[in-house]
Each structure stands twice: as structure tokens, then as C-alpha cells.
Design a protein around this motif. Structure first.
Motif, PDB file in Angstrom:
ATOM      1  N   SER A   1      -2.780  11.886   4.308  1.00 52.74           N
ATOM      2  CA  SER A   1      -2.437  12.513   3.027  1.00 52.74           C
ATOM      3  C   SER A   1      -2.803  11.653   1.829  1.00 52.74           C
ATOM      4  CB  SER A   1      -0.951  12.887   2.986  1.00 52.74           C
ATOM      5  OG  SER A   1      -0.169  11.738   3.106  1.00 52.74           O
TER       6      SER A   1
ATOM      7  N   SER B   1       1.490  -1.165 -10.082  1.00 59.80           N
ATOM      8  CA  SER B   1       2.221  -1.209  -8.814  1.00 59.80           C
ATOM      9  C   SER B   1       2.349  -2.635  -8.311  1.00 59.80           C
ATOM     10  CB  SER B   1       1.506  -0.393  -7.735  1.00 59.80           C
ATOM     11  OG  SER B   1       1.542   0.947  -8.027  1.00 59.80           O
TER      12      SER B   1
ATOM     13  N   LEU C   1      -6.416  15.567 -17.001  1.00 57.83           N
ATOM     14  CA  LEU C   1      -7.112  15.463 -15.719  1.00 57.83           C
ATOM     15  C   LEU C   1      -7.083  16.787 -14.969  1.00 57.83           C
ATOM     16  CD1 LEU C   1      -8.523  13.805 -13.569  1.00 57.83           C
ATOM     17  CD2 LEU C   1      -6.314  13.006 -12.796  1.00 57.83           C
TER      18      LEU C   1
ATOM     19  N   TRP D   1       0.833  -1.201   0.000  1.00 55.80           N
ATOM     20  CA  TRP D   1       0.000   0.000   0.000  1.00 55.80           C
ATOM     21  C   TRP D   1       0.871   1.255   0.000  1.00 55.80           C
ATOM     22  CZ3 TRP D   1      -1.064   3.342   4.408  1.00 55.80           C
ATOM     23  CH2 TRP D   1      -2.008   4.330   4.113  1.00 55.80           C
ATOM     24  N   LEU D   2       1.960   1.214   0.755  1.00 59.25           N
ATOM     25  CA  LEU D   2       2.883   2.355   0.751  1.00 59.25           C
ATOM     26  C   LEU D   2       3.418   2.599  -0.649  1.00 59.25           C
ATOM     27  CD1 LEU D   2       4.932   1.884   4.028  1.00 59.25           C
ATOM     28  CD2 LEU D   2       3.337   3.699   3.499  1.00 59.25           C
ATOM     29  N   LEU D   3       3.772   1.504  -1.311  1.00 63.97           N
ATOM     30  CA  LEU D   3       4.324   1.635  -2.659  1.00 63.97           C
ATOM     31  C   LEU D   3       3.326   2.289  -3.606  1.00 63.97           C
ATOM     32  CD1 LEU D   3       6.680   0.797  -4.619  1.00 63.97           C
ATOM     33  CD2 LEU D   3       5.262  -1.153  -5.184  1.00 63.97           C
ATOM     34  N   THR D   4       2.044   1.918  -3.480  1.00 60.29           N
ATOM     35  CA  THR D   4       1.060   2.504  -4.394  1.00 60.29           C
ATOM     36  C   THR D   4       0.994   4.021  -4.223  1.00 60.29           C
ATOM     37  OG1 THR D   4      -0.759   2.279  -2.842  1.00 60.29           O
ATOM     38  CG2 THR D   4      -0.378   0.447  -4.335  1.00 60.29           C
ATOM     39  N   ASN D   5       1.288   4.489  -3.015  1.00 57.86           N
ATOM     40  CA  ASN D   5       1.262   5.938  -2.821  1.00 57.86           C
ATOM     41  C   ASN D   5       2.428   6.625  -3.508  1.00 57.86           C
ATOM     42  OD1 ASN D   5      -1.101   6.271  -1.250  1.00 57.86           O
ATOM     43  ND2 ASN D   5      -0.012   5.223   0.401  1.00 57.86           N
ATOM     44  N   ARG D   6       3.572   5.933  -3.534  1.00 54.95           N
ATOM     45  CA  ARG D   6       4.709   6.499  -4.262  1.00 54.95           C
ATOM     46  C   ARG D   6       4.387   6.566  -5.761  1.00 54.95           C
ATOM     47  NH1 ARG D   6       7.343   7.257  -7.928  1.00 54.95           N
ATOM     48  NH2 ARG D   6       9.571   7.243  -8.311  1.00 54.95           N
ATOM     49  N   MET D   7       3.579   5.607  -6.219  1.00 59.47           N
ATOM     50  CA  MET D   7       3.285   5.516  -7.636  1.00 59.47           C
ATOM     51  C   MET D   7       2.072   6.348  -8.041  1.00 59.47           C
ATOM     52  SD  MET D   7       5.567   3.614  -8.756  1.00 59.47           S
ATOM     53  CE  MET D   7       6.726   2.304  -8.433  1.00 59.47           C
ATOM     54  N   ALA D   8       1.323   6.828  -7.061  1.00 58.49           N
ATOM     55  CA  ALA D   8       0.076   7.518  -7.380  1.00 58.49           C
ATOM     56  C   ALA D   8       0.350   8.818  -8.132  1.00 58.49           C
ATOM     57  CB  ALA D   8      -0.699   7.808  -6.099  1.00 58.49           C
ATOM     58  N   PRO D   9      -0.419   9.090  -9.175  1.00 59.73           N
ATOM     59  CA  PRO D   9      -0.204  10.338  -9.910  1.00 59.73           C
ATOM     60  C   PRO D   9      -0.661  11.539  -9.079  1.00 59.73           C
ATOM     61  CG  PRO D   9      -1.827   8.927 -11.001  1.00 59.73           C
ATOM     62  CD  PRO D   9      -1.499   8.285  -9.712  1.00 59.73           C
ATOM     63  N   PRO D  10       0.222  12.510  -8.875  1.00 65.62           N
ATOM     64  CA  PRO D  10      -0.156  13.692  -8.091  1.00 65.62           C
ATOM     65  C   PRO D  10      -1.390  14.373  -8.667  1.00 65.62           C
ATOM     66  CG  PRO D  10       2.199  13.699  -8.490  1.00 65.62           C
ATOM     67  CD  PRO D  10       1.640  12.562  -9.271  1.00 65.62           C
ATOM     68  N   ALA D  11      -1.587  14.258  -9.975  1.00 64.08           N
ATOM     69  CA  ALA D  11      -2.730  14.922 -10.593  1.00 64.08           C
ATOM     70  C   ALA D  11      -4.043  14.444  -9.972  1.00 64.08           C
ATOM     71  CB  ALA D  11      -2.740  14.657 -12.100  1.00 64.08           C
ATOM     72  N   VAL D  12      -4.078  13.156  -9.575  1.00 65.62           N
ATOM     73  CA  VAL D  12      -5.290  12.618  -8.965  1.00 65.62           C
ATOM     74  C   VAL D  12      -5.563  13.303  -7.631  1.00 65.62           C
ATOM     75  CG1 VAL D  12      -6.252  10.548  -7.889  1.00 65.62           C
ATOM     76  CG2 VAL D  12      -5.157  10.388 -10.116  1.00 65.62           C
ATOM     77  N   PHE D  13      -4.469  13.677  -6.930  1.00 63.83           N
ATOM     78  CA  PHE D  13      -4.631  14.202  -5.581  1.00 63.83           C
ATOM     79  C   PHE D  13      -4.726  15.721  -5.517  1.00 63.83           C
ATOM     80  CE2 PHE D  13      -3.045   9.990  -4.922  1.00 63.83           C
ATOM     81  CZ  PHE D  13      -3.729   9.564  -3.797  1.00 63.83           C
TER      82      PHE D  13
ATOM     83  N   LEU E   1       2.955  12.209   0.946  1.00 66.12           N
ATOM     84  CA  LEU E   1       2.257  11.199   0.160  1.00 66.12           C
ATOM     85  C   LEU E   1       3.237  10.281  -0.568  1.00 66.12           C
ATOM     86  CD1 LEU E   1      -0.381  10.164  -1.272  1.00 66.12           C
ATOM     87  CD2 LEU E   1       0.072  11.885  -3.002  1.00 66.12           C
TER      88      LEU E   1
ATOM     89  N   MET F   1       2.553   9.152 -15.696  1.00 69.07           N
ATOM     90  CA  MET F   1       1.922  10.273 -14.991  1.00 69.07           C
ATOM     91  C   MET F   1       2.630  11.592 -15.254  1.00 69.07           C
ATOM     92  SD  MET F   1       2.410   8.597 -11.280  1.00 69.07           S
ATOM     93  CE  MET F   1       3.979   8.784 -10.464  1.00 69.07           C
TER      94      MET F   1
ATOM     95  N   MET G   1       5.871   3.886 -15.076  1.00 70.42           N
ATOM     96  CA  MET G   1       5.007   4.602 -14.131  1.00 70.42           C
ATOM     97  C   MET G   1       5.186   6.105 -14.274  1.00 70.42           C
ATOM     98  SD  MET G   1       3.572   2.255 -12.336  1.00 70.42           S
ATOM     99  CE  MET G   1       3.005   3.149 -10.927  1.00 70.42           C
TER     100      MET G   1
ATOM    101  N   SER H   1     -10.121  10.022 -12.349  1.00 67.79           N
ATOM    102  CA  SER H   1      -9.064   9.775 -11.365  1.00 67.79           C
ATOM    103  C   SER H   1      -9.077   8.346 -10.868  1.00 67.79           C
ATOM    104  CB  SER H   1      -9.222  10.704 -10.162  1.00 67.79           C
ATOM    105  OG  SER H   1      -9.158  12.029 -10.551  1.00 67.79           O
TER     106      SER H   1
END
Lengths: 296, 291
Positions: free
Chosen positions: B23, B274, B246, A132-144, A170, B222, B218, B263
């Protein structure tokens, strides 16, 4: 090298004769001179755009737009002077530095114990948590971007340094946990056990014995937290307006009625490269490990 | 390493959990919330179900952005991975020059992303940029703000400039881990340079190369800041990738519902990749064996 690679596929097409096919007289150089040429060209490719930025930052706007020259004919530091004397410019750097340092401290403080737990113990849900931590590193900032804007506005943190610092957690906290875990797994477990037998309490052992052992890991993790927070623009721009405006967002300001102020823009760009350039030497051997999240 | 089972370790992880939940989870729940509701303003929301998702799946705009994104990522991987390996093979193994190479190659990786955009924006301009000016002097028409192809080439070359070093550094780290004995054995067998690469270097680099491929995929998937600064997503929509689209939708037009649905789907895609990444990483850890 080129002749070897060209000839080799043909040789590979004859199974069984592969090793005998090469005449004994053909001695091979393992690192041919060609490599220096390749590296030279590649580094030239990397450095040219940076050189051009530097070049522009040392010119006046009249020279930039008027004449085309490979080096500044009329060397001037006016662009740097403008940035370093105008508060609306240099405060951008101060703001960036404040939230970047805050973020680095927060990230390391929470990541150290967590990384220790991941490297030493197995507990319920540890693998899922790590993923789960890894997915946060990979998450696109645009989504957040949008939800962050609303979240921090609603709790009254909009346009503060801490908002950006927390937002950058994040991706920086997962990064720090992964890197530190990578370093900690290299420390033999016997050290922990011996320390406990010697009567050290956990906090005392952690600070006095364990942290010095992974000092380089902490340094590398800090460097990467600093770097990733420093290079990020989307979130920091979305979460600030005036008081905590980062330098990256300030740079978009150079567009005025009279057109772009290229010289100042270039000087501002050069100054943002400085922090990374200053410290990269110390982490040069770990940089691959850092980018690969502590693996490699 | 054999790990002891200790449920109390949860307490050590707790700070991270709270912080990242604050966050990541809360904002993500907001997105989920928007994706299933509609609003006429004034903060009055009503249930819209999966309507937005249906809309987005039928929206040509999203499919086009996705198409451009996939094309971009494919081009990036096709160039950067071989080039990165090639550079790594040519890097000096040790000594002063190795350090010089490492430091110089790391530089582009440490430049703020918008500055990367600025650098290439300046570099490519016909009137003041070295690249643009040179191409113009050679009689090659080049204008990245007008011409779609030129815009694409600029964005791709910029990304190659920015990130190839990452692949090279990872591949280099993989090469460094090969014991000299392997090369000596190959020398005795009179293996060709290609054979050495194919049967010694490539297998030893496989793990780190997987990481490199996934990281590059990845991050290129993005990408936002650099093309945004250079082309602004133009000319027209030619370089509008997923993230740019987006942000346009969410912060520019404030179409919360569609943007949120977008999103969620974006995030699920990332989640899937991932997972592949995680599997590769943990397999790599196992191969390393107990330390």
C-alpha cells in the motif's frame, strides 16, 4: 492567574531578587477560579458549532431557510427518518463501517507481532524500519490518491470495501505498530522469560499471557485505527464509486436542483459523530497517548 | 529496556512489511515512474528525465501554493500551541470534571474531516449559520465564499476548533506526569505562577510539546478535506493549499507528469520533517530511561 503572569516578567528582570521579591503575605492559589471560566469558554467554543449542526438536523428545510432560531421551533425527526429509510443513504454508513472494521482487524492482526518484535528484539534494520513506518503515517494521502486509483483498478479491486481497507492500512498499520509498541515496552521482559521457562510456546504465550496484559493497549490501538479510517475522506472517495461508497462521499449528494438539502445534510453529519462519541469515554485517559503514536 | 539481538524477529515484522509495501511502495514507485516520463495518451510513455521537476520548480503555481501552505501552518502553530498549553493549564486535574473535559475536548478530533468542513460551512453562512448571522447582525461584512480574508479566517478558526484540543490533551498528559512534590517545593520557595510555569511545567512538557508541534505541523501541512469542503480552495485560489492543488492537478486535470513530480517533492519534504519527528521521539524514549 492573570495578575501573576503580568507581574512576573518584571520580577524576572531582577536577577537574584526573584524569590525574595514576592511578599510573604501574598498567598497563591494554584488553580484559580478563573480556570473554570477559561474551560467554560473553550468548551462553549467547541460545542457551539456541533450544537448548531444538531439544531439544524432537527428542523425542516423551510424553517432553516425561513426563520432564524436558536433552537428548533418545530421539532422534526424527518431528516433522520429519511436517512435511516433510504438505502442510498444508510448504505453509506454500512459501507463505511464494513471497510473501517476490515481495516481495524487487518491493521491489528499484522501490527501485534511486529510491535512485539520492535519492543523486545533488536534486529538488522529495525530502526530504519520503524522510521519508514512513521513516514507512511506522515505521508499526505493526496500523493497516494492517483496511484492507488490506478493500482486497485488494475487488480480489479476498484469500488470494493477491501480496497479502501487496504489503502487505509497505509497510515493505520504504522499507527497501530507505534501505539502497541508504546504499551508493550511497559510490560517487563521477565514475564516473557518466565513463560518460556514454564514451557509456553511463543504463540501460546502471546495469546494467553501477553495479549491480556496489554488489553488496554489493543483497545486503544483499535479505537484509533477505527477513528482514522472513519474520518478519512480523500482515499475512500477516490477508490469507490457505487458499491462501496462511504457516507462521507454520499454527503456530497445533497446538492440537487432545488439547492442544498440542509436538514438531511446536518442529520447525516450528526450521525457520523455518533460512533466516536459513543466510545470516546472508554479511551479518554489514553487519547493523548494514541494521538502521540504511543509516546507520552 | 535491553533488547536481545534476534534476527528471527524479522518474521514477526514480515506481515507489516508486505502489507505496507503493497500500500505504500508500489504506489510510490508509480509516482516516481510518472515523474520522469511523458505521455501523449494511449499508455505510450517516453523518457522525460528531470523535465517535470524543472518545470515544477519554476512554476509560479506551486510556489504560490507552497507560500499559502507555509503561511497557513505558521498561523496554525502560532495560535494552537499557546492556546493549547493555556487550556491544559486550566483543566481540572482530577475528578468528574476532568473526565467531562477530556471527553468533550476529544469530540472535535473524532469527527470525520468532511463533516468538520460541513459544520463550519453551515456555521459560517450568513443566511442560516449562527456565526455568519451574528456577524451580519452586528454589521460586520463577512462572506467566506467571496472575501479572501473571511475565507482565511474561517479556515483558520475551523482548524483551531478542530485541532487545538490535541495540543491541549498532549500538554495535559505532560502536566499530569509532574509529581506534586515539585509544586510543593515551588510553594516553599514562594515561586510566582509564571516561575512555576517557566521552570517546572514548561520543561516537563517540552517532550510532548515537541510531538504536538510536529504533529500539528505535519497535519496542517497536508490539510485537504476541511478547506476543500468549506471554500473549495477559493475564492479564486486564495485557500488552495498544497494537497488541494495536487489533487486538482492529478485527478482533475490528469497532468500526471507534473503532478507526480510535485508529489515527489512534497513527499521528500514530509520525509525530512518525519526524520526530525523520529529523532525527537527516540530521544524522548531515552529520557524516560529503562523501565
Amino acid at each position: 492567574m492573570s495578575d501573576a503572569t503580568v507581574r512576573a516578567p518584571g520580577a524576572a528582570g531582577v536577577p537574584g531578587k526573584v524569590t525574595d521579591a514576592a511578599p510573604a503575605a501574598r498567598t497563591r492559589r494554584w488553580r484559580p477560579k478563573g480556570s473554570a471560566v477559561v474551560m467554560g469558554l473553550y468548551l462553549l467554543f467547541l460545542m457551539l458549532p456541533i450544537y448548531w449542526l444538531l439544531n439544524m438536523s432537527l428542523k425542516t428545510n423551510a424553517e432553516i431557510l425561513g426563520t432564524f432560531s436558536l433552537w428548533p421551533r418545530d421539532l422534526t425527526f424527518a431528516n433522520y427518518e429519511k436517512i435511516l429509510t433510504d438505502p442510498s443513504w444508510y448504505m453509506g454508513y454500512v459501507n463505511s463501517l464494513i471497510y473501517v472494521v476490515m481495516n481495524t482487524v487487518i491493521s491489528l492482526a499484522v501490527a501485534l507481532p511486529a510491535a512485539y518484535a520492535f519492543s523486545r528484539y533488536s534486529f538488522m534494520g529495525d530502526k530504519h524500519l520503524f522510521f519508514w513506518l512513521l513516514t507512511n503515517r506522515m505521508a499526505p494521502p493526496a500523493v497516494f490518491a492517483l496511484p492507488f486509483f490506478q493500482l486497485y483498478s488494475s487488480v480489479g479491486l476498484f469500488d470494493t470495501h477491501i480496497a479502501v481497507a487496504l489503502a487505509h492500512c497505509l497510515f493505520n498499520v504504522p499507527l497501530a505498530v507505534w501505539i502497541l509498541e508504546g504499551f508493550m515496552r511497559g510490560v517487563p521482559k521477565e514475564i516473557d522469560e518466565t513463560a518460556y521457562l514454564d514451557g509456553y510456546s511463543f504463540p501460546k504465550f502471546f495469546v494467553k499471557i501477553f495479549m491480556p496484559l496489554i488489553a488496554s493497549g489493543i483497545g486503544v490501538a483499535a479505537f484509533f485505527c477505527f477513528m482514522f479510517s472513519w474520518v478519512e475522506l480523500l482515499l475512500s472517495r477516490t477508490l469507490t464509486s457505487v458499491d462501496a461508497k462511504p457516507i462521507a462521499a454520499t454527503m456530497t449528494r445533497t446538492v440537487s436542483a432545488s439547492g442544498l438539502d440542509w436538514g438531511v445534510l446536518a442529520a447525516a453529519g450528526v450521525l457520523t459523530i455518533v460512533p466516536g462519541a459513543l466510545v470516546v469515554f472508554f479511551v479518554r485517559n489514553y487519547i493523548a497517548k494514541g494521538f502521540a503514536l504511543g509516546r507520552v | 529496556m535491553n533488547k536481545t539481538v534476534n534476527q528471527k524477529a524479522w518474521f514477526l515484522v514480515l506481515p507489516v512489511l508486505v502489507l505496507v509495501a503493497f500500500s505504500a511502495v508500489i504506489p510510490l514507485m508509480t509516482v516516481v515512474n510518472y515523474s520522469v516520463q511523458d505521455s501523449f495518451g494511449d499508455n505510450v510513455f517516453f523518457w522525460a528525465g528531470l523535465e517535470w521537476f524543472r518545470d515544477m520548480l519554476q512554476s509560479e503555481r506551486m510556489w504560490n501554493a507552497l507560500g499559502r501552505q507555509l503561511l497557513f501552518s505558521a498561523i496554525i502553530l502560532a495560535i494552537q500551541i499557546p492556546l493549547g498549553i493555556f487550556v491544559a493549564l486550566n483543566m481540572p486535574k482530577k475528578g468528574v470534571w476532568a473526565s467531562v473535559c477530556l471527553v468533550l475536548m476529544s469530540l472535535p478530533l473524532l469527527i470525520p474531516w468532511n463533516v468538520v468542513g460541513t459544520i463550519w460551512q453551515i456555521f459560517g453562512r450568513v443566511d442560516i449559520g449562527l456565526l455568519g448571522h451574528t456577524l451580519d447582525a452586528l454589521g460586520i461584512p463577512y462572506n467566506y465564499t467571496q472575501n479572501t480574508l473571511a475565507a482565511w479566517i474561517t479556515v483558520v478558526v475551523m482548524d483551531v476548533w478542530h485541532w487545538t484540543s490535541l495540543v491541549a490533551l498532549l500538554a495535559y498528559a505532560g502536566l499530569q506526569s509532574i509529581p506534586d512534590a515539585y509544586y510543593q517545593a515551588a510553594k516553599i520557595d514562594q515561586a510566582s505562577r509564571w516561575k512555576v510555569f517557566r521552570y517546572i511545567e514548561l520543561p516537563k512538557m517540552a517532550g510532548v510539546l515537541m510531538i504536538a508541534i510536529l504533529l500539528r505541523f505535519m497535519d496542517s501541512f497536508m490539510i485537504y478535506t476541511e478547506p476543500f469542503v468549506v471554500t473549495g480552495g477559493g475564492p479564486g485560489n486564495a485557500t488552495t493549499f498544497l494537497s488541494i492543488d495536487l489533487v486538482k492537478m492529478a485527478l482533475g486535470q490528469f497532468d500526471l507528469g507534473p503532478a507526480a513530480a510535485f508529489s515527489i517533492m512534497y513527499f521528500l519534504t514530509i520525509l525530512l520533517i518525519s526524520w526530525v519527528f523520529y529523532t525527537v521521539m527516540t530521544n524522548l524514549d531515552r529520557q524516560e530511561g529503562p523501565q
